[in-house]
Design a protein around this motif. Sequence first.
Motif, PDB file in Angstrom:
ATOM      1  N   ALA A 368       0.816  -1.218   0.000  1.00 11.39           N
ATOM      2  CA  ALA A 368       0.000   0.000   0.000  1.00 11.39           C
ATOM      3  C   ALA A 368       0.847   1.264   0.000  1.00 11.39           C
ATOM      4  O   ALA A 368       1.993   1.280   0.485  1.00 11.39           O
ATOM      5  CB  ALA A 368      -0.929   0.008   1.212  1.00 11.39           C
ATOM      6  N   GLU A 369       0.269   2.325  -0.565  1.00  7.71           N
ATOM      7  CA  GLU A 369       0.902   3.640  -0.457  1.00  7.71           C
ATOM      8  C   GLU A 369       1.065   4.008   1.010  1.00  7.71           C
ATOM      9  O   GLU A 369       0.206   3.675   1.835  1.00  7.71           O
ATOM     10  CB  GLU A 369       0.043   4.691  -1.156  1.00  7.71           C
ATOM     11  N   PRO A 370       2.145   4.687   1.383  1.00 10.45           N
ATOM     12  CA  PRO A 370       2.335   5.054   2.791  1.00 10.45           C
ATOM     13  C   PRO A 370       1.134   5.829   3.338  1.00 10.45           C
ATOM     14  O   PRO A 370       0.705   6.823   2.768  1.00 10.45           O
ATOM     15  CB  PRO A 370       3.586   5.938   2.748  1.00 10.45           C
ATOM     16  N   GLY A 371       0.566   5.312   4.405  1.00 14.04           N
ATOM     17  CA  GLY A 371      -0.562   5.968   5.035  1.00 14.04           C
ATOM     18  C   GLY A 371      -1.868   5.865   4.271  1.00 14.04           C
ATOM     19  O   GLY A 371      -2.853   6.507   4.641  1.00 14.04           O
ATOM     20  N   GLY A 372      -1.924   5.056   3.200  1.00 12.46           N
ATOM     21  CA  GLY A 372      -3.130   4.960   2.383  1.00 12.46           C
ATOM     22  C   GLY A 372      -3.596   3.538   2.181  1.00 12.46           C
ATOM     23  O   GLY A 372      -3.005   2.592   2.697  1.00 12.46           O
ATOM     24  N   ASP A 373      -4.678   3.403   1.399  1.00 15.96           N
ATOM     25  CA  ASP A 373      -5.276   2.099   1.130  1.00 15.96           C
ATOM     26  C   ASP A 373      -5.084   1.653  -0.320  1.00 15.96           C
ATOM     27  O   ASP A 373      -5.527   0.567  -0.686  1.00 15.96           O
ATOM     28  CB  ASP A 373      -6.784   2.137   1.432  1.00 15.96           C
ATOM     29  N   ARG A 374      -4.449   2.463  -1.130  1.00 14.90           N
ATOM     30  CA  ARG A 374      -4.286   2.148  -2.544  1.00 14.90           C
ATOM     31  C   ARG A 374      -2.938   1.472  -2.783  1.00 14.90           C
ATOM     32  O   ARG A 374      -1.943   1.795  -2.133  1.00 14.90           O
ATOM     33  CB  ARG A 374      -4.358   3.442  -3.368  1.00 14.90           C
ATOM     34  N   MET A 375      -2.903   0.527  -3.704  1.00 17.31           N
ATOM     35  CA  MET A 375      -1.642  -0.150  -4.015  1.00 17.31           C
ATOM     36  C   MET A 375      -0.686   0.831  -4.678  1.00 17.31           C
ATOM     37  O   MET A 375      -1.091   1.642  -5.520  1.00 17.31           O
ATOM     38  CB  MET A 375      -1.896  -1.360  -4.937  1.00 17.31           C
ATOM     39  N   ARG A 376       0.578   0.784  -4.277  1.00 16.49           N
ATOM     40  CA  ARG A 376       1.583   1.675  -4.859  1.00 16.49           C
ATOM     41  C   ARG A 376       1.655   1.468  -6.368  1.00 16.49           C
ATOM     42  O   ARG A 376       1.570   0.343  -6.873  1.00 16.49           O
ATOM     43  CB  ARG A 376       2.959   1.380  -4.262  1.00 16.49           C
ATOM     44  N   ALA A 377       1.856   2.564  -7.076  1.00 16.24           N
ATOM     45  CA  ALA A 377       1.875   2.503  -8.541  1.00 16.24           C
ATOM     46  C   ALA A 377       2.951   1.555  -9.054  1.00 16.24           C
ATOM     47  O   ALA A 377       2.749   0.844 -10.047  1.00 16.24           O
ATOM     48  CB  ALA A 377       2.079   3.902  -9.114  1.00 16.24           C
ATOM     49  N   GLU A 378       4.094   1.514  -8.388  1.00 15.97           N
ATOM     50  CA  GLU A 378       5.195   0.674  -8.874  1.00 15.97           C
ATOM     51  C   GLU A 378       4.934  -0.815  -8.639  1.00 15.97           C
ATOM     52  O   GLU A 378       5.648  -1.669  -9.176  1.00 15.97           O
ATOM     53  CB  GLU A 378       6.523   1.068  -8.218  1.00 15.97           C
ATOM     54  N   TYR A 379       3.905  -1.159  -7.854  1.00 11.88           N
ATOM     55  CA  TYR A 379       3.582  -2.549  -7.559  1.00 11.88           C
ATOM     56  C   TYR A 379       2.284  -3.018  -8.200  1.00 11.88           C
ATOM     57  O   TYR A 379       1.953  -4.201  -8.121  1.00 11.88           O
ATOM     58  CB  TYR A 379       3.469  -2.752  -6.043  1.00 11.88           C
ATOM     59  N   ALA A 380       1.525  -2.131  -8.807  1.00  8.83           N
ATOM     60  CA  ALA A 380       0.160  -2.438  -9.230  1.00  8.83           C
ATOM     61  C   ALA A 380       0.066  -2.752 -10.718  1.00  8.83           C
ATOM     62  O   ALA A 380       0.772  -2.173 -11.544  1.00  8.83           O
ATOM     63  CB  ALA A 380      -0.762  -1.274  -8.896  1.00  8.83           C
ATOM     64  N   THR A 381      -0.838  -3.677 -11.052  1.00  7.93           N
ATOM     65  CA  THR A 381      -1.261  -3.851 -12.433  1.00  7.93           C
ATOM     66  C   THR A 381      -2.406  -2.870 -12.705  1.00  7.93           C
ATOM     67  O   THR A 381      -2.833  -2.129 -11.821  1.00  7.93           O
ATOM     68  CB  THR A 381      -1.723  -5.294 -12.690  1.00  7.93           C
ATOM     69  N   LEU A 382      -2.920  -2.907 -13.916  1.00  2.00           N
ATOM     70  CA  LEU A 382      -3.943  -1.929 -14.296  1.00  2.00           C
ATOM     71  C   LEU A 382      -5.220  -2.051 -13.480  1.00  2.00           C
ATOM     72  O   LEU A 382      -5.939  -1.069 -13.307  1.00  2.00           O
ATOM     73  CB  LEU A 382      -4.259  -2.062 -15.789  1.00  2.00           C
TER      74      LEU A 382
END
Length: 404
Positions: A368-382
């Motif tokens: 997850a992004e630091p302090g967030g609930d979204r997957m980090r862009a560098e780890y995520a698929t579309l």
Amino acid sequence: MTTKKTFLVLLVAAALALVAAPASAHQRPWSATWARAMQAPAGESWQGPNWSLDGFDGQSLRQELRVSRGGDSVRVTISNRYGTGPLRVTGASIGKPGADGAVRPGTLRPLTFAGRASTTVPAGTERTGDAAYLRVAALERLSITLYFSAPTGPATFHESSADTSYLAAGDHRFDPRAAAFTGRNHASYFLSRVDVGGRPSPSVVTFGDSITDGVSATPGTDGRYPDRLAERIAAAGLPYGVLNTGLSGNELLNDSATAGESGLHRFQHDVLDQPGVRTVVVLEGVNDIGLAGWLGRPLTAETLIDGHRALIAAAHAEGVRIIGATITPIAGSFYDSPEAEAIRDAVNDWIRTGGEYDAVADFDLALAEPGGDRMRAEYATLDLLHPNDAGLAAMADTIDLATL
């Protein structure tokens, strides 16, 4: 009329079989080095068509896989758990793959079953073969060819192999070339486990859904998170096999015609019945959460936690260590909703702080992004749900090897 070439092939195969499976083979110590969860035949999915409904007839099926630990011999388990009738395997071979479906010359060995080239596996069962004396190293790839001279009926299979299966007309068990294998498919069929002989060692089972299964890994690269974990274990010199029993779309609580039996129902077979299982890493729940929203099914965090508790109790009853993995991010994905996020957060808080799992692998924090609930862009698929190759590697790095 039998040709001279066919006669010579059969003669060589018979001679090799005598070497491959001595009478004492069943007495050898065996350790599991590779496994795959099986599921019932199903039609075309989002990954495309597969061969499971039609099965095979007068064909050779060649499949490749990578072992996690090595040994001085190998044996293969064939599954007909979801077949509609007896499965007759006319013959089989094993070797080390070359390019694009070929097998390296000199590595082909026959696979036998109770000393015979052929075997019949009753519906609802599995059959483990004899020792084939082929030395294999940790993280080395194998090629297994099954020949079916008569119709198999619908095939027990695994829909998401992240590898290529090859199909040829006729008997090509001992053909090292790729030319005859003109069929290509993304799924795997009948192969449920590979063991290696030699010094016995414990196994670590990774159990979960598509993220464990590795559907988002680059095909043919062995980039699933359990593969990366196996690499870390091998580099550390630890004698553990790593078995991947992830199943795409799988839910902890609900059976599915397309995603297999629920985690609760398949845990005994896919985890606790594996030879030498010492530890299991559980990543389950995201599909329960997401599909509850899609289908309007009632679900609470406590219900999902109770499902996890059932796995913990089953593992501990058999002396198996169990590691809980936090459910990975869903923000921005097709599963995202305020209700889904609330359940995910509550379950993850219990996994981290409840003290009921023997250890925790915090995949959510790693991705997850630091302090967030979204997957980090560098780890995520579309789709913002499945990690890419870098994300899967980050998951493997999250696991403390000392907890295994």
